[in-house]
Design a protein around this motif. Structure first.
Motif, PDB file in Angstrom:
ATOM      1  N   LYS A 273      71.418  75.951 160.293  1.00 10.54           N
ATOM      2  CA  LYS A 273      72.238  76.406 161.406  1.00 10.54           C
ATOM      3  C   LYS A 273      72.444  75.319 162.465  1.00 10.54           C
ATOM      4  O   LYS A 273      73.433  75.342 163.196  1.00 10.54           O
ATOM      5  N   GLN A 296      78.175  74.447 155.359  1.00 10.22           N
ATOM      6  CA  GLN A 296      79.245  75.116 156.093  1.00 10.22           C
ATOM      7  C   GLN A 296      78.754  76.296 156.930  1.00 10.22           C
ATOM      8  O   GLN A 296      79.546  76.948 157.607  1.00 10.22           O
ATOM      9  N   SER A 297      77.435  76.567 156.892  1.00  6.60           N
ATOM     10  CA  SER A 297      76.872  77.612 157.751  1.00  6.60           C
ATOM     11  C   SER A 297      76.424  77.077 159.103  1.00  6.60           C
ATOM     12  O   SER A 297      75.917  77.834 159.942  1.00  6.60           O
ATOM     13  N   GLU A 299      76.095  76.059 162.853  1.00  8.76           N
ATOM     14  CA  GLU A 299      76.634  76.604 164.090  1.00  8.76           C
ATOM     15  C   GLU A 299      76.524  75.615 165.243  1.00  8.76           C
ATOM     16  O   GLU A 299      77.224  75.757 166.244  1.00  8.76           O
ATOM     17  N   LYS A 321      83.644  75.024 159.346  1.00  9.03           N
ATOM     18  CA  LYS A 321      84.284  76.277 159.694  1.00  9.03           C
ATOM     19  C   LYS A 321      83.495  77.135 160.666  1.00  9.03           C
ATOM     20  O   LYS A 321      84.070  77.966 161.378  1.00  9.03           O
ATOM     21  N   SER A 322      82.151  76.967 160.727  1.00  8.43           N
ATOM     22  CA  SER A 322      81.325  77.879 161.516  1.00  8.43           C
ATOM     23  C   SER A 322      80.723  77.257 162.763  1.00  8.43           C
ATOM     24  O   SER A 322      80.041  77.945 163.529  1.00  8.43           O
ATOM     25  N   GLU A 324      80.017  76.265 166.366  1.00 12.27           N
ATOM     26  CA  GLU A 324      80.434  76.792 167.659  1.00 12.27           C
ATOM     27  C   GLU A 324      80.085  75.852 168.809  1.00 12.27           C
ATOM     28  O   GLU A 324      80.669  75.963 169.888  1.00 12.27           O
ATOM     29  N   PHE A 364      87.258  71.987 163.706  1.00 11.54           N
ATOM     30  CA  PHE A 364      86.443  73.195 163.761  1.00 11.54           C
ATOM     31  C   PHE A 364      87.342  74.413 163.918  1.00 11.54           C
ATOM     32  O   PHE A 364      88.371  74.351 164.593  1.00 11.54           O
ATOM     33  N   ASP A 365      86.944  75.507 163.322  1.00  8.57           N
ATOM     34  CA  ASP A 365      87.692  76.762 163.457  1.00  8.57           C
ATOM     35  C   ASP A 365      87.211  77.612 164.612  1.00  8.57           C
ATOM     36  O   ASP A 365      88.000  78.352 165.213  1.00  8.57           O
ATOM     37  N   ARG A 366      85.892  77.527 164.940  1.00  7.65           N
ATOM     38  CA  ARG A 366      85.299  78.449 165.908  1.00  7.65           C
ATOM     39  C   ARG A 366      84.627  77.742 167.079  1.00  7.65           C
ATOM     40  O   ARG A 366      83.758  78.310 167.729  1.00  7.65           O
TER      41      ARG A 366
END
Length: 482
Positions: A273, A296-297, A299, A321-322, A324, A364-366
């Protein structure tokens, strides 16, 4: 007649003296007999009060006056006194401001401290031991009371001497530790059993032999691993691992086997993470791009670089992708070059372009939190990156990342959802008012004022809507959040 009387008197005195001497001799013999009888019958004679007969409260009061060395000697004497000494240890050396540790303190064992102090030092937070005898005695007596241990600054000349300390730590503390930091030790033979409760392990330039990290720390959730470049024993699946920091030690270089071990570690641990990488010495963005598909997990991603070449990436964008939270620390040094292949080094003159923030090759998506710290000035590369991350709601810029009024308008247009901004640069009252106007949804704003006298004006103008707290930075929080 008188002469006859004197002789008679002298004779009587002589007889009295002999009689008196005989009495003294017989009395002395009688006393010796009684003493021998007392010794022979010592088991039948009641003894005096022992220290273990003292009231526990009184005993604790007495032991509070002992230093650590004497307290260890008391704990070593018998089980009852050991239990009392443990209470005294927790009172005198426990962390009173950290109730979650129940009085536990940090133990630091440093070889360098051997020449700087005597047996121990205590600063209210950590207990530093420099004497080998004290180390062994302490771990044996109070090792089960420890949660954190630091073995640091060890040179090769004394690491073998302190090997016995490692064995004691493994034996007496292995079932109780939560955190362990070890620097410069060969752990291949010292640890005979795993540390079942350790959740945080900080390992610097350690040798592991054939033991893998998942065997030593089966329940670890966070590992900080710094090596000269081999990164052996990390290429295993660690089911509880969530946070990983990796970096190459000073003067080290990432080897081919080290690259393969890191790639395998990421492939076997897709549950990560949080990842922090100290770029340099072969540990670069090319390697991160290669392993990004396995993690890809993630954060939370943190990258640190001191040379611009370590942050250069000519290929496609690295995608997560994940993620933040993204923290970028670029304190770039001047590049160096070798003159005519010799060992002479000269500084290259930094051009205007070298002072600018380089391209940020990430997508990044998020992404919600962007934190950038460095000695580079902002550039069009920064705005290009921000425009691709409209989900950002928390901006944090440190050091030389100065944002002008014109640039604020650009950022406000790109990031309409920003609710929190921390700019650690000095701004005028006029600029602060402009920023509060541009960001419509802003709930928190941190900055430094050019003129500290403007703080009262700021309170007068915005005090009805914002809570303003002075300090190193002025912190403004909206009373009614939007």
């Amino acid at each position: 007649m008188e002469m006859a009387y004197d002789k008679c008197s002298a004779h009587n005195q002589s007889q009295d003296f002999v009689a008196f001497s005989g009495k003294r001799k017989s009395q002395r013999l009688e006393n010796q007999r009684i003493k021998r009888q007392k010794i022979e019958n010592a088991d039948d004679v009641p003894t005096g009060t022992k220290i273990t007969d003292i009231n526990p409260d009184c005993l604790e009061h007495i032991l509070m006056y002992l230093n650590l060395g004497d307290l260890l000697n008391v704990a070593d004497s018998n089980k009852y006194l050991k239990s009392v000494a443990e209470e005294i240890y927790v009172r005198k050396y426990g962390r009173k401001n950290a109730p979650e540790y129940c009085g536990k303190t940090i133990l630091e064992i440093s070889a360098i401290s051997l020449c700087r102090m005597r047996n121990y030092e205590f600063d209210g937070y950590s207990l530093k031991l420099g004497d080998l005898k004290t180390c062994l005695q302490f771990v044996r007596c109070f090792g089960h009371l420890l949660h954190d241990i630091i073995l640091d600054n060890v040179t090769s000349s004394v690491s073998n001497v302190y090997g016995r300390t490692l064995i004691y730590i493994n034996e007496y503390c292995g079932d109780h530790l939560w955190f362990i930091r070890i620097k410069g030790f060969d752990l291949s033979t010292a640890f005979k059993k795993p540390f079942l409760k350790v959740t945080v392990a900080n390992l610097i330039d350690c040798g592991f032999g054939k033991k893998s990290l998942n065997w030593l720390f089966p329940n670890v959730t966070s590992i900080s691993y710094k090596s000269h470049g081999k990164f052996l024993n990390i290429d295993k699946h660690m089911p509880m691992l969530k946070c990983l920091y990796i970096g190459v030690s000073q003067c080290g270089k990432l080897s081919n086997s080290g690259k393969k071990a890191i790639e395998k570690a990421f492939r076997l641990n897709p549950q990560l993470k949080r990842l922090e990488i100290n770029l340099g010495a072969g540990l670069n963005l090319q390697l991160l791009s290669k392993v990004s598909k396995y993690i890809q997990s993630l954060e939370d991603l943190m990258l640190k670089a001191t040379l611009k070449k370590d942050f250069c990436f000519a290929n496609d964008t690295i995608y997560f992708k994940s993620v933040e939270s993204f923290y970028l620390n670029l304190k770039l040094e001047k590049d160096l070059k070798t003159i005519n292949g010799s060992n002479d080094i000269q500084n290259l003159n930094q051009t205007e372009d070298e002072l600018l923030l380089p391209n940020i090759p990430f997508a990044f998506d998020r992404l919600k939190h962007l934190k950038i710290r460095g000695n580079c000035r902002y550039s069009d590369q920064l705005f290009s990156f921000i425009s691709k991350c409209p989900t950002i709601n928390f901006l944090q810029f440190w050091d030389y990342i100065f944002i002008s009024k014109t640039d604020v308008a650009k950022i406000a247009a790109m990031l309409p959802a920003v609710k929190k901004i921390l700019f650690y640069e000095r701004y005028s009252l006029e600029e602060v008012c402009h920023y509060l106007t541009e960001f419509k949804l802003l709930n928190e704003f941190g900055f430094r004022l050019k003129n500290e006298d403007d703080l009262d004006v700021l309170r007068t103008r915005f005090g009805h809507e914002w809570q303003i707290s002075p300090g190193f930075c002025v912190d403004m929080k909206r009373s009614v959040r939007r």
